[in-house]
Design an enzyme around this catalytic site. Structure first.
Site, PDB file in Angstrom:
ATOM      1  CG  ASN A 189      -1.758   1.204   1.374  1.00 53.79           C
ATOM      2  OD1 ASN A 189      -1.800   2.036   0.455  1.00 53.79           O
ATOM      3  ND2 ASN A 189      -2.432   1.339   2.501  1.00 53.79           N
ATOM      4  CE  LYS A 204      -0.087   3.103   4.759  1.00 50.38           C
ATOM      5  NZ  LYS A 204       0.006   3.166   6.201  1.00 50.38           N
ATOM      6  CG  HIS A 239      -5.631   1.809   5.292  1.00 49.36           C
ATOM      7  ND1 HIS A 239      -5.174   2.743   6.180  1.00 49.36           N
ATOM      8  CD2 HIS A 239      -4.641   0.907   5.122  1.00 49.36           C
ATOM      9  CE1 HIS A 239      -3.935   2.428   6.525  1.00 49.36           C
ATOM     10  NE2 HIS A 239      -3.586   1.321   5.905  1.00 49.36           N
ATOM     11  CD  GLU A 284      -2.766   5.338   6.813  1.00 53.31           C
ATOM     12  OE1 GLU A 284      -2.759   5.400   5.569  1.00 53.31           O
ATOM     13  OE2 GLU A 284      -1.862   4.785   7.480  1.00 53.31           O
ATOM     14  CD  GLU A 327      -3.331  -2.465   7.294  1.00 55.08           C
ATOM     15  OE1 GLU A 327      -2.237  -2.717   6.803  1.00 55.08           O
ATOM     16  OE2 GLU A 327      -3.958  -1.421   7.064  1.00 55.08           O
ATOM     17  N   GLY A 377       2.758   2.307  10.760  1.00 54.06           N
ATOM     18  CA  GLY A 377       3.695   3.413  10.589  1.00 54.06           C
ATOM     19  C   GLY A 377       4.401   3.823  11.864  1.00 54.06           C
ATOM     20  CB  SER A 419       5.547  -1.806  11.877  1.00 49.47           C
ATOM     21  OG  SER A 419       5.123  -0.469  12.096  1.00 49.47           O
TER      22      SER A 419
HETATM   23  P1  13P Z   1       3.271   0.331   7.697  1.00 52.37           P
HETATM   24  O1  13P Z   1       3.805  -0.961   7.105  1.00 52.37           O
HETATM   25  O2  13P Z   1       4.005   1.548   7.213  1.00 52.37           O
HETATM   26  O3  13P Z   1       3.150   0.253   9.186  1.00 52.37           O
HETATM   27  O4  13P Z   1       1.779   0.506   7.132  1.00 52.37           O
HETATM   28  C1  13P Z   1       0.896  -0.553   7.218  1.00 52.37           C
HETATM   29  C2  13P Z   1      -0.303  -0.210   6.437  1.00 52.37           C
HETATM   30  O5  13P Z   1      -1.047   0.695   6.796  1.00 52.37           O
HETATM   31  C3  13P Z   1      -0.580  -0.972   5.210  1.00 52.37           C
HETATM   32  O6  13P Z   1      -1.847  -0.690   4.722  1.00 52.37           O
END
Ligand code: 13P
Length: 249
Positions: free
Chosen positions: A9, A11, A94, A96, A166, A172, A212
């Site tokens: 992803n 983003k 997601h 976010e 997640e 992140g 992560s």
């Molecule tokens: P990270 O791997 O940067 O923690 O992000 C995970 C994520 O949100 C994948 O959709």
């Protein structure tokens, strides 16, 4: 048999030039595992990414879409638009999107319906916040997210769904759920599916872990029996790291 999937992803990262560069670096990597590889660039680069990976073992997928077919939704993208450029899979829900764009279980249920009506595959994301886990409510939160957005579906719809657990506190942050925490939650998710749809749907469901995942921890997380792959954020922006994760199976 369920599939192994590793999806990147991206983003809101990478303009056109960086997208071209990263894709050409991804193509130079060697896949030694059986995992399906997916990348989710931003909307403006989907067509380019799709065209430039046509001959490769990489599926280009979308990060989001609207539930309406078309109309006055300034700034939004429909399932039909994605399908018109060859995109067959979309990430929905997601954290976010839930946190910053007010996506709710109800709006996500509509998005899931629209995606399925277009014969798209959905990677449906969910996960608890740190406060939920500290309060010991992580299973209830996850169960409700799954039930509210997906449990109106027929069992047959689940062939087109991939689940992605997640935990928000691990996204992140550099903090990962321990392999045991991931396994426990994935087993709980499978049990939740089984209670409504039975053993076959539960056993065939691909459940990804996201939060992560890095080359250094992927092998251990993927070694757990209910973890079928990963949804990768930061580490997906580096071709070598991403393929180290793909090859961790
Ligand atoms: P990270 O791997 O940067 O923690 O992000 C995970 C994520 O949100 C994948 O959709």
């Amino acid at each position: 048999m369920r599939k192994h999937i590793v999806a990147g992803n991206w983003k809101m990262n990478n303009g056109l030039i960086q997208t071209e560069t990263l894709i050409s670096e991804l193509k130079q990597q060697t896949k030694t595992s059986d995992a399906e590889v997916m990348i989710a660039p931003t909307f403006t680069n989907l067509w380019h990414a799709f065209e430039s990976t046509r001959q490769d073992d990489i599926e280009v997928i979308a990060q989001n879409m609207h539930f309406a077919e078309h109309g006055a939704y300034t700034g939004e993208i429909s399932a039909g638009m994605l399908k018109s450029i060859g995109i067959k899979t979309v990430i929905l829900g997601h954290s976010e999107r839930r946190a910053y764009f007010n996506e709710t279980d109800e709006s996500l249920a509509k998005k899931v319906n629209t995606a399925l009506a277009h014969n798209m595959r959905v990677i449906f994301c969910f996960g608890e916040e740190l406060s939920d886990r500290k309060a010991g409510n992580e299973e209830t939160v996850v169960e409700n997210q799954i039930k509210n957005a997906l449990f109106h579906l027929e069992a047959s719809a689940f062939k087109h769904i991939v689940l992605a657990y997640e935990p928000v506190w691990a996204i992140g942050t550099g903090e990962t759920a321990s392999p045991e925490q991931a396994q426990d939650m994935h087993a709980f998710i499978r049990k939740t599916l089984k209670s409504k749809y039975g053993e076959t749907v539960a056993n065939d469901m691909t459940i990804l872990y996201g939060g992560s995942v890095k080359p250094g921890n992927a092998k251990e997380i993927f070694s757990k029996p209910d973890v079928d792959g990963g949804l990768i954020g930061g580490a997906a922006l580096n071709a070598e790291d991403f393929y180290a994760i793909v090859n961790a199976f």
